[in-house]
Design an enzyme around this catalytic site. Structure first.
Site, short mmCIF file in Angstrom:
data_model
loop_
_atom_site.label_atom_id
_atom_site.label_comp_id
_atom_site.label_asym_id
_atom_site.label_seq_id
_atom_site.Cartn_x
_atom_site.Cartn_y
_atom_site.Cartn_z
CB ILE A 31 -1.18 0.04 1.13
CG1 ILE A 31 -2.07 0.81 1.13
CG2 ILE A 31 -0.17 0.36 2.54
CD1 ILE A 31 -3.29 0.56 1.89
CG ASN A 86 11.37 -5.00 7.33
OD1 ASN A 86 12.74 -4.87 6.94
ND2 ASN A 86 10.68 -3.97 6.95
N GLY A 92 12.29 -3.21 12.20
CA GLY A 92 11.43 -2.35 11.48
C GLY A 92 10.08 -3.23 10.99
CD GLN A 93 7.51 -8.72 11.84
OE1 GLN A 93 8.54 -9.00 12.58
NE2 GLN A 93 6.51 -9.51 11.29
CG HIS A 99 5.54 -8.88 5.56
ND1 HIS A 99 5.19 -8.85 6.97
CD2 HIS A 99 6.19 -7.85 5.42
CE1 HIS A 99 5.63 -7.72 7.56
NE2 HIS A 99 6.07 -7.28 6.47
CG HIS A 101 8.96 -5.70 2.40
ND1 HIS A 101 8.14 -4.54 2.30
CD2 HIS A 101 9.13 -6.01 3.63
CE1 HIS A 101 7.74 -4.19 3.52
NE2 HIS A 101 8.36 -5.28 4.33
P1 DGP Z 1 6.72 -4.51 7.61
O1 DGP Z 1 7.18 -3.01 8.25
O2 DGP Z 1 7.98 -4.95 7.07
O3 DGP Z 1 6.14 -5.00 8.50
O4 DGP Z 1 6.11 -3.95 6.30
C1 DGP Z 1 4.52 -4.00 6.53
C2 DGP Z 1 4.05 -3.38 5.09
O5 DGP Z 1 2.78 -3.79 4.83
C3 DGP Z 1 4.22 -2.13 4.49
O6 DGP Z 1 5.22 -1.84 3.49
C4 DGP Z 1 2.87 -1.34 4.36
C5 DGP Z 1 2.04 -2.59 3.84
N1 DGP Z 1 0.87 -2.83 4.50
C6 DGP Z 1 0.13 -2.45 5.75
N2 DGP Z 1 -0.99 -2.37 5.70
C7 DGP Z 1 -1.41 -2.63 4.15
C8 DGP Z 1 -2.50 -2.97 3.83
O7 DGP Z 1 -3.72 -2.89 4.14
N3 DGP Z 1 -2.79 -3.41 2.37
C9 DGP Z 1 -1.46 -3.38 1.58
N4 DGP Z 1 -1.32 -3.67 0.31
N5 DGP Z 1 -0.12 -3.05 2.42
C10 DGP Z 1 -0.26 -3.02 3.74
#
Ligand code: DGP
Length: 113
Positions: A31, A86, A92-93, A99, A101
């Site tokens: 997102i 992360n 930085g999680q 997940h 990236h």
């Molecule tokens: P991290 O910081 O590694 O936990 O990354 C979490 C990621 O998840 C961050 O880059 C934004 C993404 N994210 C959070 N909420 C949503 C969502 O509702 N939809 C999508 N597509 N991504 C999301």
């Protein structure tokens, strides 16, 4: 574990731009993209982070990596890409559902911030 937004994306209760799905995992666009291509690859099983993987998850862990490479190829990241997970507070999680990236479409810097 308590549920995260990613479980709702898996169940289609929250919309996401899904680019790949199979019985074990899902890949969808982040997102808040940090590169022209920024996709998250997640297991459907709600594992909190890389640190929570157990021996029983060995095949799943391999499948996630193979899926990341497949998605990168499908999205045309022929010049290269970066795969990041992360883990924990200092890693930085923000979302406590494992997940990866997948970042591509621009030259990456090193070291990461
Ligand atoms: P991290 O910081 O590694 O936990 O990354 C979490 C990621 O998840 C961050 O880059 C934004 C993404 N994210 C959070 N909420 C949503 C969502 O509702 N939809 C999508 N597509 N991504 C999301």
């Amino acid at each position: 574990m308590s549920e995260t937004i990613f479980s709702k994306i898996i169940r289609r209760e929250v919309p996401a731009e899904i680019v790949y799905e199979d019985d074990q995992c899902l890949a969808f666009r982040d997102i808040d993209p940090q590169a022209p291509t920024h996709v998250l690859i997640i297991p459907k099983e709600p594992i909190r982070s890389l640190s929570e993987l157990e021996e029983e998850h060995q095949a799943l862990a391999g499948h996630l990596l193979l899926t990341a490479a497949k998605v990168a190829a499908d999205l045309g990241l022929d010049s290269g890409y970066r795969l990041v997970t992360n883990c924990g507070k200092e890693g930085g999680q923000a979302v406590d559902h494992l997940h990866f990236h997948l970042l591509g479409g621009r030259a990456m810097q090193w070291p990461p911030g």
